[in-house]
Design an enzyme around this catalytic site. Structure first.
Site, PDB file in Angstrom:
ATOM      1  N   SER A   1     146.944  30.616  24.171  1.00 28.61           N
ATOM      2  CA  SER A   1     147.653  29.729  23.246  1.00 28.61           C
ATOM      3  C   SER A   1     148.929  29.095  23.792  1.00 28.61           C
ATOM      4  O   SER A   1     149.437  28.146  23.181  1.00 28.61           O
ATOM      5  CB  SER A   1     147.977  30.504  21.967  1.00 28.61           C
ATOM      6  OG  SER A   1     148.658  31.702  22.285  1.00 28.61           O
TER       7      SER A   1
ATOM      8  N   PHE B   1     147.549  36.085  20.223  1.00 27.03           N
ATOM      9  CA  PHE B   1     148.224  36.929  19.239  1.00 27.03           C
ATOM     10  C   PHE B   1     149.334  36.078  18.639  1.00 27.03           C
ATOM     11  O   PHE B   1     150.444  36.069  19.141  1.00 27.03           O
ATOM     12  CB  PHE B   1     148.794  38.154  19.953  1.00 27.03           C
ATOM     13  CG  PHE B   1     148.935  39.361  19.076  1.00 27.03           C
ATOM     14  CD1 PHE B   1     148.309  39.454  17.849  1.00 27.03           C
ATOM     15  CD2 PHE B   1     149.707  40.437  19.488  1.00 27.03           C
ATOM     16  CE1 PHE B   1     148.430  40.584  17.050  1.00 27.03           C
ATOM     17  CE2 PHE B   1     149.838  41.580  18.707  1.00 27.03           C
ATOM     18  CZ  PHE B   1     149.193  41.648  17.481  1.00 27.03           C
TER      19      PHE B   1
ATOM     20  N   TYR C   1     152.442  36.527  39.921  1.00 27.31           N
ATOM     21  CA  TYR C   1     153.601  35.856  40.507  1.00 27.31           C
ATOM     22  C   TYR C   1     154.192  36.781  41.553  1.00 27.31           C
ATOM     23  O   TYR C   1     154.215  38.003  41.375  1.00 27.31           O
ATOM     24  CB  TYR C   1     154.644  35.547  39.416  1.00 27.31           C
ATOM     25  CG  TYR C   1     155.829  34.771  39.937  1.00 27.31           C
ATOM     26  CD1 TYR C   1     155.678  33.467  40.397  1.00 27.31           C
ATOM     27  CD2 TYR C   1     157.098  35.341  39.984  1.00 27.31           C
ATOM     28  CE1 TYR C   1     156.763  32.746  40.890  1.00 27.31           C
ATOM     29  CE2 TYR C   1     158.190  34.621  40.474  1.00 27.31           C
ATOM     30  CZ  TYR C   1     158.012  33.326  40.928  1.00 27.31           C
ATOM     31  OH  TYR C   1     159.068  32.616  41.430  1.00 27.31           O
TER      32      TYR C   1
ATOM     33  N   TYR D   1     162.088  40.887  40.455  1.00 24.51           N
ATOM     34  CA  TYR D   1     160.688  40.594  40.144  1.00 24.51           C
ATOM     35  C   TYR D   1     159.718  41.460  40.968  1.00 24.51           C
ATOM     36  O   TYR D   1     159.235  42.478  40.488  1.00 24.51           O
ATOM     37  CB  TYR D   1     160.375  39.079  40.293  1.00 24.51           C
ATOM     38  CG  TYR D   1     159.091  38.781  39.550  1.00 24.51           C
ATOM     39  CD1 TYR D   1     159.121  38.331  38.240  1.00 24.51           C
ATOM     40  CD2 TYR D   1     157.848  39.044  40.126  1.00 24.51           C
ATOM     41  CE1 TYR D   1     157.942  38.142  37.524  1.00 24.51           C
ATOM     42  CE2 TYR D   1     156.671  38.861  39.424  1.00 24.51           C
ATOM     43  CZ  TYR D   1     156.724  38.408  38.133  1.00 24.51           C
ATOM     44  OH  TYR D   1     155.553  38.238  37.421  1.00 24.51           O
TER      45      TYR D   1
HETATM   46  P1  NAD Z   1     153.003  33.078  27.797  1.00 24.58           P
HETATM   47  O1  NAD Z   1     153.983  33.946  27.104  1.00 24.58           O
HETATM   48  O2  NAD Z   1     153.206  31.602  27.725  1.00 24.58           O
HETATM   49  O3  NAD Z   1     151.503  33.362  27.243  1.00 24.58           O
HETATM   50  C1  NAD Z   1     151.072  34.624  26.872  1.00 24.58           C
HETATM   51  C2  NAD Z   1     149.749  34.531  26.098  1.00 24.58           C
HETATM   52  O4  NAD Z   1     149.329  35.878  25.818  1.00 24.58           O
HETATM   53  C3  NAD Z   1     149.824  33.817  24.742  1.00 24.58           C
HETATM   54  O5  NAD Z   1     148.628  33.103  24.535  1.00 24.58           O
HETATM   55  C4  NAD Z   1     149.883  34.973  23.729  1.00 24.58           C
HETATM   56  O6  NAD Z   1     149.361  34.676  22.442  1.00 24.58           O
HETATM   57  C5  NAD Z   1     149.005  35.979  24.436  1.00 24.58           C
HETATM   58  N1  NAD Z   1     149.237  37.365  24.024  1.00 24.58           N
HETATM   59  C6  NAD Z   1     150.360  38.117  24.191  1.00 24.58           C
HETATM   60  N2  NAD Z   1     150.146  39.373  23.714  1.00 24.58           N
HETATM   61  C7  NAD Z   1     148.888  39.415  23.261  1.00 24.58           C
HETATM   62  C8  NAD Z   1     148.082  40.402  22.668  1.00 24.58           C
HETATM   63  N3  NAD Z   1     148.523  41.648  22.464  1.00 24.58           N
HETATM   64  N4  NAD Z   1     146.829  40.074  22.294  1.00 24.58           N
HETATM   65  C9  NAD Z   1     146.335  38.824  22.465  1.00 24.58           C
HETATM   66  N5  NAD Z   1     147.036  37.846  23.063  1.00 24.58           N
HETATM   67  C10 NAD Z   1     148.297  38.130  23.442  1.00 24.58           C
HETATM   68  O7  NAD Z   1     152.954  33.594  29.280  1.00 24.58           O
HETATM   69  P2  NAD Z   1     152.679  32.912  30.715  1.00 24.58           P
HETATM   70  O8  NAD Z   1     153.970  32.739  31.400  1.00 24.58           O
HETATM   71  O9  NAD Z   1     151.738  31.767  30.600  1.00 24.58           O
HETATM   72  O10 NAD Z   1     151.981  34.146  31.444  1.00 24.58           O
HETATM   73  C11 NAD Z   1     150.576  34.279  31.552  1.00 24.58           C
HETATM   74  C12 NAD Z   1     150.261  34.987  32.860  1.00 24.58           C
HETATM   75  O11 NAD Z   1     150.703  34.159  33.953  1.00 24.58           O
HETATM   76  C13 NAD Z   1     150.997  36.326  33.010  1.00 24.58           C
HETATM   77  O12 NAD Z   1     150.154  37.227  33.664  1.00 24.58           O
HETATM   78  C14 NAD Z   1     152.173  35.967  33.908  1.00 24.58           C
HETATM   79  O13 NAD Z   1     152.676  37.053  34.635  1.00 24.58           O
HETATM   80  C15 NAD Z   1     151.500  34.938  34.816  1.00 24.58           C
HETATM   81  N6  NAD Z   1     152.447  34.074  35.555  1.00 24.58           N
HETATM   82  C16 NAD Z   1     153.499  33.485  34.930  1.00 24.58           C
HETATM   83  C17 NAD Z   1     154.400  32.731  35.676  1.00 24.58           C
HETATM   84  C18 NAD Z   1     155.597  32.070  35.050  1.00 24.58           C
HETATM   85  O14 NAD Z   1     156.540  31.733  35.773  1.00 24.58           O
HETATM   86  N7  NAD Z   1     155.595  31.849  33.760  1.00 24.58           N
HETATM   87  C19 NAD Z   1     154.199  32.554  37.057  1.00 24.58           C
HETATM   88  C20 NAD Z   1     153.088  33.116  37.654  1.00 24.58           C
HETATM   89  C21 NAD Z   1     152.216  33.904  36.894  1.00 24.58           C
END
Ligand code: NAD
Length: 394
Positions: A49, A73, A223, A233
Site C-alpha cells: 500500500s 495493514f 538496504y 543501519y
Molecule cells: P513502507 O512503510 O512504505 O511500507 C510498508 C508496507 O508494509 C505497507 O504497505 C504496510 O501496510 C505494510 N505493513 C506493515 N505492517 C504490516 C503487517 N503487519 N501486515 C500487513 N502489512 C503490513 O516501507 P518501505 O520503505 O517501502 O519498505 C518496504 C521494504 O523495502 C522494507 O523491507 C524496507 O527495509 C525495504 N527498503 C526500504 C528502503 C527505504 O529507504 N525506504 C530502502 C531499501 C529497502
C-alpha cells in the site's frame, strides 16, 4: 472535512484522499510511459500500500499487465479521523486496475498472522489458481508470530554507542545524536520482525497449499547503504535483520528448488519506514541533493520500474552481483556520489543547511506520501475522508 497535514516529528497523522490518489496516478503514468515487458502474470504483494510495495504493484499492473493481490495493514477513516495514506493509495490503485479491466484485490490485515496467510491462500485458490511472483515488502514495528509471541523492532546500533550528526526534523537544525547499543534481546527481536522468518513462513504456506506456479519467483527488498550509515543501519539492529533476510534468500532457494528467491538492494528513499531512522534523514537529504545534481536521483516508482523492466524481466535477463543480489543501489553507491556526500556531511551545519541538503526535496517527498503538497489540490476544500476500496477482503 478540511484535511491539513498534522506533522509530529517524522510522521504525519493525517492523509488527504485526493492527494494520495494523485500520487498513485502520477506513479502509474510514469510507469505506463515505459511500456510493457514479458513479466509475471499473477502477483502477490505483501506490503502493497505504500513505498516500495506500492511501486511494485503499480509496476506489475502497468508494465506487466499483471493481476495483483495485495496484503496491507491500513486503517479506514471513521469519519472523524482520516484513513491512513496506504488506504487511500489502495483505493486509487483499484480504480486504475478496474479502468484497465485487470484483476486487483486487497486483503487488509496482519500479514504476520496465520489467519491472513490462510485468507490469502483462499483468495488465490478461488480467483487466480496460482501466483508466479511474490513480492515481500513489509516494514513493520512489531510482529506477533504464529505461536502468539509479540516481538518489537528497534533502531539501535550494536556494539558500542555511536554519536553522529543528525537532522532534527522539527527544527531543521543539525544536532548531535547518540544512539545507544541494543541488548541481545533487542537485536533478536528486531530480527524476528524485519528478518526473513516470516518471508520463509509465507513461502512455506504458499507451497504447502500448492498456489505457486512451477519456477515461481519471490522478491524481497533490502538496504545496505554507505559506510557512513553502517553504525546505525547495516551494523545496527535493522542491518542484523537484513542480514538474516539475505540468509533466508539462500534458505528458500535450498528448501524449495523450484522457487527462485531473490533480493533487490534498493536505494535509500523517504518512506514512512525510513523517516523514523535516526541520522538517516540527514544522509538522505544530502544524498538527494548530490544525486539530483548528478542527474541520477530516483524515487520509488523509478527504482522499481528500472528493476522490473531492466534488471529482473528485461531483455538481458536477471542482473545480479556475486552474492546473488540485484543492486538497485548502484547509482547511490557510486564512488563519486559517496565522496561528495562525505564532503557535504563534514561541512554541513545548521547555518549552511540549504547549501548541502535538499531539504525541500526531502519535505516534498514526505508531504507527498500523505497526499499533501500537490499544487492542483485545494487543501481548504471540504473532502469526504471516507473512501471505499472496491474488492477489499477484510
Ligand atoms: P513502507 O512503510 O512504505 O511500507 C510498508 C508496507 O508494509 C505497507 O504497505 C504496510 O501496510 C505494510 N505493513 C506493515 N505492517 C504490516 C503487517 N503487519 N501486515 C500487513 N502489512 C503490513 O516501507 P518501505 O520503505 O517501502 O519498505 C518496504 C521494504 O523495502 C522494507 O523491507 C524496507 O527495509 C525495504 N527498503 C526500504 C528502503 C527505504 O529507504 N525506504 C530502502 C531499501 C529497502
Amino acid at each position: 472535512m478540511i484535511i491539513q497535514p498534522k506533522v509530529r516529528e517524522y510522521i504525519c497523522t493525517t492523509a488527504h484522499p485526493l492527494g494520495c490518489a494523485q500520487s498513485v496516478r502520477n506513479q502509474a503514468k510514469y510507469a505506463q510511459r515505459l511500456g510493457t515487458v514479458l513479466g509475471p502474470r499473477k502477483v502477490l504483494i505483501i506490503g502493497c500500500s505504500t513505498g516500495y510495495g506500492l511501486a511494485s504493484r503499480i509496476t506489475a499492473l502497468e508494465n506487466c499487465q499483471a493481476a495483483t493481490l495485495g496484503i496491507m495493514f491500513e486503517r479506514p477513516s471513521n469519519g472523524k479521523r482520516t484513513a491512513t495514506p496506504g488506504w487511500y493509495n489502495t483505493a486509487e490503485f483499484h480504480h486504475i486496475a478496474e479502468e484497465k479491466g485487470i484483476y486487483a484485490k486487497t486483503v487488509n490485515g496482519d500479514a504476520f498472522s496465520r489467519e491472513i496467510k490462510e485468507k490469502t491462500i483462499q483468495v488465490i485458490r478461488e480467483d487466480l489458481g496460482k501466483v508466479d511472483l511474490v513480492v515481500y515488502s513489509l516494514a513493520a514495528p512489531r510482529r506477533t508470530d504464529i505461536q502468539g509471541r509479540t516481538w518489537n523492532s528497534c533502531l539501535k546500533t550494536t556494539g558500542k554507542a555511536f554519536t553522529e550528526k543528525s537532522l532534527d526534523l522539527r527544527t531543521n537544525q543539525i544536532v548531535e545524536k547518540t544512539i545507544f547499543p541494543a541488548t541481545e534481546e533487542e537485536v533478536e527481536s528486531t530480527i524476528k520482525v524485519m528478518g526473513g522468518e516470516d518471508w520463509a513462513d509465507w513461502i512455506r504456506a504458499l507451497k504447502e497449499a500448492d498456489v505457486l506456479t512451477e519456477n515461481a519467483m519471490t522478491l524481497a527488498y533490502s538496504y545496505i547503504g554507505p559506510e557512513l550509515t553502517y553504525p546505525i543501519y547495516y551494523h545496527g539492529t535493522i542491518g542484523a535483520a537484513k542480514q538474516h533476510l539475505h540468509h533466508t534468500m539462500k534458505e528458500i532457494n535450498e528448501t524449495w528448488p523450484d522457487v527462485h528467491a531473490c533480493i533487490s538492494i534498493n536505494k535509500g528513499l523517504v518512506t514512512q519506514a525510513s523517516a523514523a531512522i535516526p541520522v538517516v534523514p540527514l544522509y538522505f537529504s544530502i544524498l538527494y541533493k548530490v544525486m539530483k545534481e548528478a542527474g541520477t536521483h530516483e524515487n520509488c516508482i523509478q527504482q522499481i520500474t528500472r528493476l522490473f523492466t531492466g534488471k529482473l524481466f528485461g531483455p538481458t535477463g536477471m542482473d545480479t552481483d556475486n552474492d546473488g543480489f540485484i543492486r538497485m543501489d548502484d547509482l547511490e553507491l557510486k564512488p563519486e556520489i559517496q565522496n561528495r556526500v562525505k564532503e557535504c556531511w563534514k561541512a554541513v551545519t545548521t547555518e549552511n543547511l540549504k547549501d548541502y541538503c535538499d531539504l525541500e526535496g526531502y519535505w516534498e517527498d514526505f508531504y507527498h506520501m500523505f497526499g499533501f503538497g500537490y499544487s492542483n489540490i485545494d487543501y481548504n476544500q471540504d473532502v469526504n475522508p471516507e473512501v471505499t476500496i472496491p474488492d477489499l477482503v477484510s
